[in-house]
Design an enzyme around this catalytic site. Structure first.
Site, PDB file in Angstrom:
ATOM      1  CB  SER A   1       2.615  -7.958   1.189  1.00 56.84           C
ATOM      2  OG  SER A   1       1.634  -7.838   2.187  1.00 56.84           O
TER       3      SER A   1
ATOM      4  CB  THR B   1      -0.921  -0.018   1.252  1.00 64.87           C
ATOM      5  OG1 THR B   1      -1.824  -1.101   1.103  1.00 64.87           O
ATOM      6  CG2 THR B   1      -1.699   1.265   1.414  1.00 64.87           C
TER       7      THR B   1
ATOM      8  CB  THR C   1       0.291  -3.702   6.431  1.00 62.11           C
ATOM      9  OG1 THR C   1      -0.965  -3.814   5.755  1.00 62.11           O
ATOM     10  CG2 THR C   1       0.764  -2.265   6.408  1.00 62.11           C
ATOM     11  CG  ASP C   2      -2.726  -7.217   3.904  1.00 60.80           C
ATOM     12  OD1 ASP C   2      -3.013  -6.597   4.954  1.00 60.80           O
ATOM     13  OD2 ASP C   2      -3.355  -7.083   2.847  1.00 60.80           O
TER      14      ASP C   2
HETATM   15  C1  SIN Z   1      -0.261  -5.251   0.996  1.00 59.64           C
HETATM   16  O1  SIN Z   1      -0.079  -5.907   2.018  1.00 59.64           O
HETATM   17  O2  SIN Z   1       0.543  -5.254   0.045  1.00 59.64           O
HETATM   18  C2  SIN Z   1      -1.501  -4.441   0.839  1.00 59.64           C
HETATM   19  C3  SIN Z   1      -2.034  -3.937   2.124  1.00 59.64           C
HETATM   20  C4  SIN Z   1      -1.111  -2.978   2.827  1.00 59.64           C
HETATM   21  O3  SIN Z   1       0.036  -2.748   2.488  1.00 59.64           O
HETATM   22  O4  SIN Z   1      -1.616  -2.397   3.830  1.00 59.64           O
END
Ligand code: SIN
Length: 315
Positions: free
Chosen positions: A60, A14, A93-94
């Site tokens: 991710s 993100t 973050t995922d």
């Molecule tokens: C991801 O994990 O690539 C998408 C979600 C995020 O980064 O919060």
């Protein structure tokens, strides 16, 4: 700041995401902005000795062993350079906690490897990515910093403890009972406990073998819940599985039908680990346990630990 170089490895997420409307913080596409463009938009980084590399450009949720292998090798390469103080990895973050745990397990670096992220896309009215990157660079440059850590929303988390705990808030990560390693305040880390331990990590040859391996040990996660039974385990055994992690209830308890199937799988040579599906706490082992405890590891981290163990055993 030490005056040495900081290497920034981009992997997407993100933090590199774009939305068609600035006020849209959920309807965006992750992994659109290249790492050089992302860093170019942060004026405060302009005068710092940075080197940037795009290792991947993915959401991710799609993270895989091939990218982990490449990332570990690029980290190993840069960490060996005397003029490099540390590494920052921009990441979604995922699955951030999984990548952090994998890198700490295989590198255990004596220099800092700092994963950072954002909960809002780069196009947001007030994106959180730029401050997170600045904080991550501050940690990667800090004297005495070591190990794989995550920096998000001004907090430094150790790879072993960090977990994403919120779907939307900017402060989405927690270190649970262990608490954070510290905080970043105006470009300075303030520690509440020690940095993660450094160690030899895996030899480069093993990392290369991991990157090129056509097949990793297959380790799947199953969950115990009301109404659970052993059929998922039987189906996995029929397909061929090398290890199983069960996300157990409470302190590692299992629905008796699922437990019977797991004990049978273990008897057939499949390694089984009991983690807890609780967000906090560990599975406290008892001497008479039939199925081993994953200790403080969450199900996703226990899966990585078991994959690495089985990979090493097969090598
Ligand atoms: C991801 O994990 O690539 C998408 C979600 C995020 O980064 O919060």
């Amino acid at each position: 700041m030490t005056g040495k170089k900081i290497v920034i490895l981009g992997t997407g997420g993100t933090i590199a995401g774009t939305a068609s409307a600035a006020q849209d913080n959920i309807g965006y596409t992750a992994a659109q902005v290249g790492i050089n463009e992302l860093l170019g938009s942060i004026a405060a980084l302009e005068k710092l000795p940075l080197v940037a590399e795009q290792v991947a450009q993915i959401d991710s949720k799609d993270m895989g062993l091939d990218t982990w292998g490449r990332l570990a090798l690029r980290c190993r390469h840069w960490l060996a350079q005397a003029d490099v103080a540390g590494i920052v990895i921009t990441h979604g973050t995922d699955t951030l906690e999984e990548t952090a745990f994998f890198l700490q397990s295989v590198l255990a670096p004596a220099k800092p490897v700092v994963l950072t992220c954002a909960m809002r896309p780069a196009t947001a009215v007030t994106p959180d990515g730029p401050q997170n990157v600045l904080d991550a660079v501050a940690v990667a440059s800090a004297a005495g910093a070591r190990g794989v850590v995550v920096v998000c929303a001004g907090t430094i988390h150790a790879a072993a403890d960090v977990a994403k705990q919120h779907t939307y808030r900017l402060n989405a990560f927690s270190s649970g009972d262990a608490g954070p390693v510290g905080y970043v305040e105006e470009g300075q880390p303030r520690l509440s406990r020690n940095w993660p331990e450094a160690g030899p990590g895996l030899p480069v040859r093993t990392l290369q073998a991991m990157t090129t391996a056509t097949q990793w040990p297959r380790v799947e996660i199953v969950m115990s819940h009301a109404g659970a039974n052993g059929r998922v385990v039987e189906a996995l055994l029929a397909q061929g599985v090398d290890g199983l992690v069960v996300a157990a209830t409470g302190n590692g308890t299992l629905h008796h039908e699922l437990e019977a199937a797991l004990v049978k799988a273990q008897g057939a040579g499949v390694k089984v680990l009991r983690a807890t599906r609780c967000a906090q706490g560990r599975v406290i082992a008892r001497p008479d346990d039939t199925l081993a405890s994953a200790g403080a590891l969450s199900p996703v981290k226990a899966r990585i630990a078991l994959m690495l163990e089985l990979f090493a055993a097969a090598a």
